[in-house]
Design an enzyme around this catalytic site. Structure first.
Site, PDB file in Angstrom:
ATOM      1  N   HIS A   1       0.859  -1.152   0.159  1.00 18.92           N
ATOM      2  CA  HIS A   1      -0.027   0.067   0.041  1.00 18.92           C
ATOM      3  C   HIS A   1       0.981   1.178  -0.080  1.00 18.92           C
ATOM      4  O   HIS A   1       0.355   2.281  -0.339  1.00 18.92           O
ATOM      5  CB  HIS A   1      -0.988   0.120   1.136  1.00 18.92           C
ATOM      6  CG  HIS A   1      -2.167   1.043   1.406  1.00 18.92           C
ATOM      7  ND1 HIS A   1      -2.385   1.728   0.181  1.00 18.92           N
ATOM      8  CD2 HIS A   1      -3.292   0.716   1.469  1.00 18.92           C
ATOM      9  CE1 HIS A   1      -3.534   2.209   0.326  1.00 18.92           C
ATOM     10  NE2 HIS A   1      -4.201   1.420   1.266  1.00 18.92           N
TER      11      HIS A   1
ATOM     12  N   ASP B   1      -8.347 -11.996 -17.135  1.00 15.56           N
ATOM     13  CA  ASP B   1      -8.060 -12.961 -18.284  1.00 15.56           C
ATOM     14  C   ASP B   1      -6.621 -13.124 -18.772  1.00 15.56           C
ATOM     15  O   ASP B   1      -6.282 -12.262 -19.580  1.00 15.56           O
ATOM     16  CB  ASP B   1      -9.283 -13.104 -19.090  1.00 15.56           C
ATOM     17  CG  ASP B   1      -9.240 -14.014 -20.085  1.00 15.56           C
ATOM     18  OD1 ASP B   1      -8.157 -15.141 -19.915  1.00 15.56           O
ATOM     19  OD2 ASP B   1     -10.015 -14.268 -21.040  1.00 15.56           O
TER      20      ASP B   1
END
Length: 834
Positions: A156, A368
């Site tokens: 982060h 994908d």
């Protein structure tokens, strides 16, 4: 339980190497103040048809190496919380075999099982700890069934949710780039928009050390979101609520109801939502570019969907307005102070805290790599309770929300579906139940099989009023007939003139075997006798309005369990009313509001008899005689009534006696007042000597209120001496004084004669329509008689147009009270002026 085996661990370095011109990357102050935890995200796939695990691993390793060249800070090390040394240290890569079927993970009732596809104890852990060397960690997991999962954890400190998803999206594009033409264009220029701090302060830890949390995924279909947005827009001025706003409002409301079910009371809430600042910051700016805004709910009314969506929108607009004119230093101070405020608020525990993050529209559902679309995209549970993470579902139009709660809170959902039905019953309003039940299969099943209460109330949802009567009947019928074993039904439609009798009969026949309470206030056409239809075996409460009751036969029409009966604007004969009471052998509470009493003779008389009745409320009745025989009566309240005679025959059980704006020529409560605890009389004409004689035996009285009463005799005086001697346990005294018509005489109806003290009075309420010196003297005298007073409330009336004389009297009174109260510093003084 699933276990995993690490097959290989590698360090994937950028290819080609990072040039020396890009070796130093300055953190922005948003990066400097960011939590150092890893942001985790994972995608799970069914068994690839055209790729084996070796090929998949090669694709991931190669594309990761290439993408790290463009995302060069992601392959470096953070130094002193000021900059990234882009030294080609690279990213960690794990190849892992999971020893179970993927179905075990996907069918687990909690999302926590997904942790198996992340490196052990990595997700949400400190990316700057000595145990970790990389800011990016990737794991490929393959299951016994051939299914695979790809997880990515990004620190982060160098990425917010948007940047992490952009990195993942570009990694996918790189993996599918057969022609080697893909050139991502991330910009690491956050320090231009959020210049770094020379000495960044240590940030407080807002994550409690010991919170046992679990998480679960819920889905909002596109149709459910449409319904939610329709509810908000039709019930408010909000024209285009976003799907995130309505989903947040509903999840927050459900969280509040879980909290209320656990605590037994409403606790104020504060919800923090992360807002992406791109735009106005360029979309390709990486790093941390977000800010928190918060919405607060102080009451239950604040958590309704329209109200809370309005709160969220207002909070976002206010934040944008605040940030718009801030300079660099102000932006940094604002961000740091927000984190500190959260830490302080959490420590005080005055609010239930909720935290929301949305990854929607970031393309997380399109992960994908070339071996098919994912079955599920998710994160792992957050380390802190009450966390909501929103992501696009596989369709891209619905929303999946990952909810992290404590084990105790989530256990309520993990319990049998009957318990979920009980929680849904707390929602009450039919519209909320319908919407909530549409969020997942379990809630839908709970609504159909285990819902206890259902309420259709035009005040809860104004759009009911816009529906035609026939459409409203269909809506109620469809919803009602999806339930089984309903215990409570409320149909309160103030704007509906009448329902079809056959439809109402169908509702009551469907629910009569299980119904325990019924609220109903719509006329039927043709008229039907509701009492003939509703179930009598289990009904405990009946609230009926705008209907007729006739032909009561107590021999067979017995309500064996009915304890509470309310009749408002109901047409019923005096005989049937008494027979109905007789038909309820367990009746304890009776309310009569403006009933239409049909009489068989010229004299209008009602006689009621009950040995079990404990409380009666009578409003807006005009009769010659009202005779009540009730041996167990404890509460009697008469309001806005005109009676020649009211007679109570009892056995001394009455504890609470209230008369408000009533005209009674002859009031006879006999021997029923010996144990009175509270007497409250207002807007009533009394003969004090007779009234005092009636209540004087109540030596246990603790509260006496005589407000705006009119005395039969001008010279009648209610003296404090008599009150003190007769009611020694009195702790609450409220009186409003009145002068005789000749104000110059200054004769009060409430005298201060005698020396006896009101020893136990701790609350004193005094009122007058005239604020003058005489009132001040009276207040002073009563204060002296109450040595243990803790609270004084002064009521008065001030005209809108005040003369100079009135202003002067008010000023004198205020000055006198201020001086007076210096002697009574322990007394809490309140003023209530009309």
């Amino acid at each position: 339980m699933a276990s995993s085996t690490i097959l290989s661990r590698k360090i994937i370095k950028p290819s080609p190497s990072i040039p020396s011109s890009h070796r130093h990357y300055n953190l922005s102050f948003r990066d400097q103040t960011a939590n150092p935890a890893y942001l985790p995200i994972a995608a799970l796939y069914s068994k690839p048809e055209n790729h084996n695990i070796t090929q998949i691993s090669h694709i991931l390793e190669t594309s990761l190496s290439k993408i790290l060249f463009f995302y060069y800070p992601f392959g470096g090390q953070i130094k002193d919380n000021k900059y990234v040394d882009c030294n080609d240290i690279g990213a960690e890569y794990f190849n892992v075999h999971v020893n179970c079927q993927m179905s075990e993970i996907l069918t687990n009732p909690y999302n926590d099982a997904i942790e198996i596809v992340f490196p052990q104890n990595l997700a949400w852990s400190n990316s700057l700890s000595k145990e970790r060397s990389s800011l990016v960690v990737v794991q490929l997991s393959h299951f016994d069934c051939g299914g695979v999962a790809v997880s990515i954890c990004v620190s982060h400190k160098i990425a917010d949710g948007y940047s992490a998803c952009k990195f993942l999206s570009d990694l996918i594009s790189m993996a599918r780039d057969d022609e080697l033409n893909f050139q991502p264009s991330p910009q690491f220029d956050g320090a231009l928009f959020f210049p770094p701090l020379h000495n960044p302060p240590p940030m407080p830890n807002v994550v409690p050390a010991t919170q046992r949390c679990v998480s679960k995924m819920y889905n909002f279909s596109s149709s459910s979101l449409f319904k939610l947005k329709d509810i908000v827009s039709t019930n408010s001025q909000i024209q285009k609520p976003s799907r995130i706003e309505v989903a947040t409002a509903l999840v927050h409301k459900c969280g509040v109801h879980v909290s209320m079910a656990k605590l037994g009371v409403f606790k104020p809430t504060m919800l923090f939502h992360v807002m992406n600042l791109r735009p106005p910051i360029p979309l390709n700016t990486m790093g941390n570019a977000n800010c928190l805004f918060s919405a607060t709910a102080m009451t239950q009314d604040n958590i309704t969907l329209p109200n809370y969506v309005a709160q969220l929108q207002k909070a976002k607009q206010q934040l944008r307005y605040e940030l718009k004119d801030m300079n660099t230093d102000q932006l940094a101070s604002h961000a740091i102070q927000k984190i500190k405020d959260i830490a302080i608020i959490m420590k005080q525990d005055a609010f239930d805290m909720y935290f929301c993050t949305s990854l929607c529209t970031f393309g997380s559902h399109k992960i994908d790599f070339g071996w098919g679309s994912p079955i599920r995209v998710t994160q792992v549970k957050q380390p802190m309770k009450n966390q909501f993470i929103f992501m696009d579902d596989p369709t891209g139009e619905g929303i999946n929300v990952l909810i992290t709660l404590t084990e105790a809170d989530t256990d309520m959902d993990y319990l049998p579906v009957e318990v979920v039905g009980n929680i849904l019953s707390h929602l009450g309003a039919a519209r909320d139940v319908i919407v909530a039940s549409a969020t997942c299969r379990k809630w839908r099943e709970a609504c159909q099989k285990h819902l206890h209460t259902l309420s259709f109330n035009s005040h809860d949802w104004p759009p009911y009023r816009d529906l035609s009567t026939s459409r409203l009947e269909i809506l109620i019928t469809q919803t009602l007939f999806q339930t089984t074993h309903l215990q409570g039904l409320s149909i309160l439609m103030d704007d509906v003139d009448e329902f079809s009798a056959s439809t109402v009969v169908a509702w009551l026949m469907y629910t009569r075997e299980s119904l325990q309470w019924l609220f109903y206030n719509v006329r039927t056409n043709p008229n039907i006798n509701i009492l003939d239809i509703c179930g009598r075996q289990k009904l405990e409460m009946l609230v009926l309005a705008h209907n007729s009751v006739s032909g009561v036969e107590p021999n067979y029409q017995r309500f064996l369990c009915l304890k509470s009966l309310s009749l408002s604007y109901v047409s019923i004969s005096a005989l049937d009313l008494n027979l109905l009471l007789t038909a309820c052998p367990k009746i304890e509470i009776l309310a009569l509001v403006n009933p239409e009493i049909a009489m068989s003779d010229a004299q209008v008389t009602v006689e009621l008899n009950s040995t079990t009745l404990k409380s009666i409320y009578i409003e807006a009745i005009s009769l010659d005689k009202f005779i009540l025989e009730a041996d167990s009566l404890e509460n009697l309240h008469l309001k806005d009534c005109a009676l020649e005679l009211f007679e109570l025959v009892g056995k001394g059980t009455l504890k609470y006696f209230k008369i408000d704006d009533v005209s009674i020529i002859h009031l006879d409560v006999g021997e029923s007042v010996d144990n009175l605890e509270t007497v409250d009389v207002s807007n009533f004409t009394i003969n004090w000597s007779k009234f005092y004689q009636m209540i004087s035996k109540s030596s246990t009285m603790t509260s006496l209120r005589l407000w705006d009463v009119v005395f039969d005799e001008e010279d009648e005086i209610v003296d404090v001496e008599t009150i003190a001697l007769c009611f020694p346990q009195l702790n609450h005294l409220a009186v409003s004084y009145d002068l005789r018509d000749d104000l110059r005489e200054g004769i009060l109806h409430y005298g201060l004669q005698g020396l006896s003290l009101l020893e136990n009075v701790n609350v004193l309420e005094l009122g007058s329509t005239v604020i003058n010196d005489i009132f001040t003297q009276w207040v002073t005298g009563l204060l002296q008689r109450c040595p243990n007073l803790t609270k004084l409330v002064i009521h008065g009336v001030i005209s809108e147009t005040k003369t100079h004389e009135e202003c002067q009297m008010l000023a004198n009174f205020t000055s006198s009270i201020v001086q007076l109260m210096r002697r009574y510093v322990h007394v809490d003084v309140q003023f209530e002026f009309e």
